[in-house]
Design an enzyme around this catalytic site. Structure first.
Site, PDB file in Angstrom:
ATOM      1  N   ALA A   5       0.920  -1.257  -0.127  1.00 45.50           N
ATOM      2  CA  ALA A   5       0.074   0.005  -0.251  1.00 45.50           C
ATOM      3  C   ALA A   5       0.745   1.202  -0.211  1.00 45.50           C
ATOM      4  O   ALA A   5       1.900   1.203   0.396  1.00 45.50           O
ATOM      5  CB  ALA A   5      -1.004  -0.188   1.196  1.00 45.50           C
ATOM      6  N   GLU A   6       0.044   2.398  -0.564  1.00 42.36           N
ATOM      7  CA  GLU A   6       0.749   3.511  -0.022  1.00 42.36           C
ATOM      8  C   GLU A   6       0.301   3.995   1.212  1.00 42.36           C
ATOM      9  O   GLU A   6      -1.030   3.709   1.327  1.00 42.36           O
ATOM     10  CB  GLU A   6       0.198   4.786  -1.135  1.00 42.36           C
TER      11      GLU A   6
ATOM     12  N   THR B 253      -6.389  -0.935   8.333  1.00 39.26           N
ATOM     13  CA  THR B 253      -5.920   0.079   9.434  1.00 39.26           C
ATOM     14  C   THR B 253      -7.258   0.541  10.520  1.00 39.26           C
ATOM     15  O   THR B 253      -8.309   0.708   9.522  1.00 39.26           O
ATOM     16  CB  THR B 253      -5.163   1.247   9.069  1.00 39.26           C
ATOM     17  N   ASP B 254      -6.878   0.938  11.587  1.00 37.17           N
ATOM     18  CA  ASP B 254      -7.929   1.602  12.502  1.00 37.17           C
ATOM     19  C   ASP B 254      -8.368   3.110  11.649  1.00 37.17           C
ATOM     20  O   ASP B 254      -9.480   3.498  12.411  1.00 37.17           O
ATOM     21  CB  ASP B 254      -7.632   1.815  13.953  1.00 37.17           C
ATOM     22  N   GLU B 255      -7.706   3.602  10.979  1.00 38.43           N
ATOM     23  CA  GLU B 255      -8.047   4.887  10.433  1.00 38.43           C
ATOM     24  C   GLU B 255      -9.095   4.979   9.584  1.00 38.43           C
ATOM     25  O   GLU B 255      -9.618   6.112   9.595  1.00 38.43           O
ATOM     26  CB  GLU B 255      -6.789   5.458   9.548  1.00 38.43           C
TER      27      GLU B 255
ATOM     28  N   TYR C  36      -5.797   8.849   2.272  1.00 38.53           N
ATOM     29  CA  TYR C  36      -5.126   7.365   2.688  1.00 38.53           C
ATOM     30  C   TYR C  36      -6.153   6.621   3.237  1.00 38.53           C
ATOM     31  O   TYR C  36      -6.484   5.360   2.772  1.00 38.53           O
ATOM     32  CB  TYR C  36      -4.074   7.642   3.634  1.00 38.53           C
TER      33      TYR C  36
ATOM     34  N   LYS D 281      -8.122   3.208   2.165  1.00 39.57           N
ATOM     35  CA  LYS D 281      -7.998   1.629   2.847  1.00 39.57           C
ATOM     36  C   LYS D 281      -9.270   1.260   3.270  1.00 39.57           C
ATOM     37  O   LYS D 281      -9.516   0.182   3.035  1.00 39.57           O
ATOM     38  CB  LYS D 281      -7.235   1.965   4.058  1.00 39.57           C
TER      39      LYS D 281
HETATM   40  P1  NAD Z   1       5.095   0.848   3.924  1.00 33.38           P
HETATM   41  O1  NAD Z   1       4.863   2.052   3.351  1.00 33.38           O
HETATM   42  O2  NAD Z   1       6.491   0.730   5.111  1.00 33.38           O
HETATM   43  O3  NAD Z   1       5.351  -0.351   2.966  1.00 33.38           O
HETATM   44  C1  NAD Z   1       4.714  -0.678   2.017  1.00 33.38           C
HETATM   45  C2  NAD Z   1       5.353  -1.450   0.966  1.00 33.38           C
HETATM   46  O4  NAD Z   1       4.468  -1.992  -0.139  1.00 33.38           O
HETATM   47  C3  NAD Z   1       6.449  -0.975   0.471  1.00 33.38           C
HETATM   48  O5  NAD Z   1       7.354  -2.021   0.544  1.00 33.38           O
HETATM   49  C4  NAD Z   1       6.341  -0.714  -1.098  1.00 33.38           C
HETATM   50  O6  NAD Z   1       7.484  -0.885  -1.863  1.00 33.38           O
HETATM   51  C5  NAD Z   1       5.301  -1.699  -1.425  1.00 33.38           C
HETATM   52  N1  NAD Z   1       4.265  -1.203  -2.430  1.00 33.38           N
HETATM   53  C6  NAD Z   1       3.713  -0.099  -2.664  1.00 33.38           C
HETATM   54  N2  NAD Z   1       3.095  -0.076  -3.629  1.00 33.38           N
HETATM   55  C7  NAD Z   1       3.144  -1.333  -4.275  1.00 33.38           C
HETATM   56  C8  NAD Z   1       2.507  -1.981  -5.376  1.00 33.38           C
HETATM   57  N3  NAD Z   1       1.647  -0.892  -6.192  1.00 33.38           N
HETATM   58  N4  NAD Z   1       2.943  -3.019  -5.653  1.00 33.38           N
HETATM   59  C9  NAD Z   1       3.689  -3.757  -4.811  1.00 33.38           C
HETATM   60  N5  NAD Z   1       4.355  -3.312  -3.948  1.00 33.38           N
HETATM   61  C10 NAD Z   1       3.926  -2.266  -3.494  1.00 33.38           C
HETATM   62  O7  NAD Z   1       3.892   0.506   4.685  1.00 33.38           O
HETATM   63  P2  NAD Z   1       3.722  -0.163   6.605  1.00 33.38           P
HETATM   64  O8  NAD Z   1       3.645   0.870   7.280  1.00 33.38           O
HETATM   65  O9  NAD Z   1       4.420  -1.365   6.282  1.00 33.38           O
HETATM   66  O10 NAD Z   1       2.079  -0.737   6.239  1.00 33.38           O
HETATM   67  C11 NAD Z   1       1.758  -1.885   5.583  1.00 33.38           C
HETATM   68  C12 NAD Z   1       0.274  -2.122   5.604  1.00 33.38           C
HETATM   69  O11 NAD Z   1      -0.173  -2.022   6.837  1.00 33.38           O
HETATM   70  C13 NAD Z   1      -0.398  -1.074   4.801  1.00 33.38           C
HETATM   71  O12 NAD Z   1      -1.549  -1.762   4.087  1.00 33.38           O
HETATM   72  C14 NAD Z   1      -0.907  -0.156   5.770  1.00 33.38           C
HETATM   73  O13 NAD Z   1      -2.237   0.306   5.461  1.00 33.38           O
HETATM   74  C15 NAD Z   1      -1.280  -1.352   6.974  1.00 33.38           C
HETATM   75  N6  NAD Z   1      -0.943  -0.661   8.350  1.00 33.38           N
HETATM   76  C16 NAD Z   1       0.110   0.176   8.583  1.00 33.38           C
HETATM   77  C17 NAD Z   1      -0.199   0.437   9.954  1.00 33.38           C
HETATM   78  C18 NAD Z   1       1.071   1.400  10.419  1.00 33.38           C
HETATM   79  O14 NAD Z   1       1.139   2.095  11.636  1.00 33.38           O
HETATM   80  N7  NAD Z   1       2.177   1.367   9.953  1.00 33.38           N
HETATM   81  C19 NAD Z   1      -1.037   0.374  10.940  1.00 33.38           C
HETATM   82  C20 NAD Z   1      -2.249  -0.472  10.478  1.00 33.38           C
HETATM   83  C21 NAD Z   1      -2.034  -0.932   9.063  1.00 33.38           C
HETATM   84  P1  TYD Z   2       2.139   9.295  11.598  1.00 34.94           P
HETATM   85  O1  TYD Z   2       3.069   8.624  12.107  1.00 34.94           O
HETATM   86  O2  TYD Z   2       2.091   9.923  10.134  1.00 34.94           O
HETATM   87  O3  TYD Z   2       0.851   8.218  11.848  1.00 34.94           O
HETATM   88  P2  TYD Z   2      -1.055   8.312  11.487  1.00 34.94           P
HETATM   89  O4  TYD Z   2      -1.038   9.920  10.980  1.00 34.94           O
HETATM   90  O5  TYD Z   2      -1.197   7.411  10.161  1.00 34.94           O
HETATM   91  O6  TYD Z   2      -1.351   8.292  12.447  1.00 34.94           O
HETATM   92  O7  TYD Z   2       1.354  10.382  12.523  1.00 34.94           O
HETATM   93  C1  TYD Z   2       1.123  10.081  13.850  1.00 34.94           C
HETATM   94  C2  TYD Z   2       0.886  11.192  14.754  1.00 34.94           C
HETATM   95  O8  TYD Z   2       1.912  12.109  14.771  1.00 34.94           O
HETATM   96  C3  TYD Z   2      -0.219  12.018  13.841  1.00 34.94           C
HETATM   97  O9  TYD Z   2      -1.183  12.729  14.901  1.00 34.94           O
HETATM   98  C4  TYD Z   2       0.429  13.226  13.097  1.00 34.94           C
HETATM   99  C5  TYD Z   2       1.646  13.240  13.956  1.00 34.94           C
HETATM  100  N1  TYD Z   2       2.756  13.892  13.591  1.00 34.94           N
HETATM  101  C6  TYD Z   2       3.527  15.117  13.872  1.00 34.94           C
HETATM  102  O10 TYD Z   2       2.938  15.744  14.721  1.00 34.94           O
HETATM  103  N2  TYD Z   2       4.759  15.471  13.355  1.00 34.94           N
HETATM  104  C7  TYD Z   2       5.206  14.704  12.207  1.00 34.94           C
HETATM  105  O11 TYD Z   2       6.302  15.108  11.779  1.00 34.94           O
HETATM  106  C8  TYD Z   2       4.568  13.578  11.922  1.00 34.94           C
HETATM  107  C9  TYD Z   2       5.092  12.632  10.566  1.00 34.94           C
HETATM  108  C10 TYD Z   2       3.313  13.206  12.234  1.00 34.94           C
END
Ligand code: NAD
Ligand code: TYD
Length: 350
Positions: A84-85, A134-136, A159, A163
């Protein structure tokens, strides 16, 4: 031997998941399909890259020919869709990329899985399409209450809207075609290999380089933090024991205001690493557009039905994470070279 097609396995959570699974299970095979965007980094997988049960495919989840070929070449049992993005700020700048990958990419994976698994009018046994959500998607909470699985979807950012759309497409394949699916919706993760555009690694990276620590708005927005390995454990449990067609929320009741996180990171680095890192680095910047105020997960369902619980407290997890980044400065330097600087300068107007 079960074969997992993990998408986005070179990103933050995906790479932690692959390492977690290959460490814990000897009788599985993992194919990692990743297009290696700015967020994907094969160095995350160094410790398992030569494992005979691991195989990397460089490609896009939207590539119908390629994904069908993977299903033809490997007997895929489980799809685990992380690809994902994933960054809210980027989605505000460029919503279209989020729809293309998160919505159309998920749809392509569903179609390819259906083509391979739905044969002669019935689903093959033992298959599962797992969507990492995601919970978002639930939107924003007030001061009280929690997100449960029956909370209405109310996404606010491009985003979270993308999702929510992909979750709904996965659910539609269950409702319409009885596809064997599950969905997890997890709160904010932190831990090794997280790209430093997200709050915690950004703070660590900036602080050790004596750069300003940007806090959006009043710094009182609340996120519910979970150590990444606990998320990986939850996904494994849901794939193997969760009920088909169901959503499971994942979170460990670790709510923190953003300003509290910043202060904890500064306090640790000041004490253990460099006493010139102080709260003077905190810089309040313009708020994020549509900034959700509070997230908080009710994890009762996954706890009661599957016995999941988080093993790492926030207090331990945050120290483990900071130590990891201090030990892996080279990883940080590599991943923040090139495009990152342009992005960072644009975002923070420096
Ligand atoms: P990330 O951005 O670190 O990694 C995303 C990966 O997907 C990267 O390796 C990227 O190269 C790959 N990717 C992107 N577009 C692609 C495509 N079109 N084809 C193949 N690969 C592609 O993301 P993350 O933080 O590891 O999140 C992973 C998943 O978990 C996502 O679906 C996100 O929505 C979900 N998620 C993330 C969080 C969080 O806190 N990071 C919490 C809940 C859910
Ligand atoms: P983030 O890590 O981008 O996760 P998400 O927005 O998906 O929850 O941000 C976590 C929280 O931190 C969010 O409330 C936005 C805030 N934030 C800052 O205050 N400064 C920053 O530079 C970033 C990246 C996030």
């Amino acid at each position: 031997m079960k074969t997992y097609l993990v998408t986005g396995g070179a990103g933050f959570i995906g790479s932690n998941f692959i390492i977690y699974m290959l460490k814990n299970f000897k009788d599985i095979k993992i194919i990692n399909l990743d297009s290696l965007t700015y967020a994907g980094n094969l160095n995350n997988l160094k410790e398992i890259e030569s494992d005979v049960n691991y195989h990397f495919v460089h490609g896009d989840i939207r590539d119908n020919f390629l994904v069908n070929k993977i299903f033809e070449d490997f007997k895929v049992d489980y799809v685990v869709n992380f690809a994902a993005e994933s960054h809210v700020d980027r989605s505000i700048e460029d919503p279209e990329t989020f729809v293309k990958t998160n919505v159309l990419g998920t749809l392509n994976l569903l179609n390819c899985a259906k083509k391979a698994w739905y044969v002669d009018g019935k689903w093959k046994e033992g298959k599962r399409f797992h969507q990492v959500g995601t919970d978002e998607v639930y939107g924003s909470l007030g001061e009280t209450g929690y997100f449960t699985e029956s909370t209405s979807l109310d996404p606010h950012s491009p985003y979270s809207a993308s999702k929510a759309s992909s979750d709904l497409m996965v659910k539609a394949y269950f409702d319409t075609f009885q596809m064997p699916i599950t969905i997890t919706r997890c709160s904010n993760n932190y831990g090794p290999f997280q790209f430093p555009e997200k709050l915690i690694p950004l703070l660590i990276n900036n602080a050790i380089n004596h750069k300003a620590l940007p806090i959006y708005g009043d710094g009182l927005n609340v996120r519910d933090w979970l150590y990444v390995e606990d998320h990986c454990k939850a996904i494994d449990m849901v794939i193997n024991n969760g009920t088909i067609g169901e959503v499971y929320n994942v979170g460990g009741h670790n709510e923190r205001k953003n300003i509290e996180i910043v202060k904890e990171v500064i306090e640790y680095l000041n004490r253990e690493y460099d006493n010139t890192i102080t709260e003077e680095l905190i810089t309040y910047v313009e708020d994020r557009k549509g900034h959700d105020r509070r997230y908080g997960i009710d994890p009762s369902k996954i706890k009661d039905e599957l016995g999941w619980y988080p093993e790492t407290s926030f207090e331990k997890g945050i120290i483990k994470t900071i130590k990891w980044y201090l030990k892996n400065k080279q990883w940080m330097e590599e991943i923040t070279s090139g495009e990152y600087e342009n992005y960072y300068n644009k975002m923070y107007n420096k």
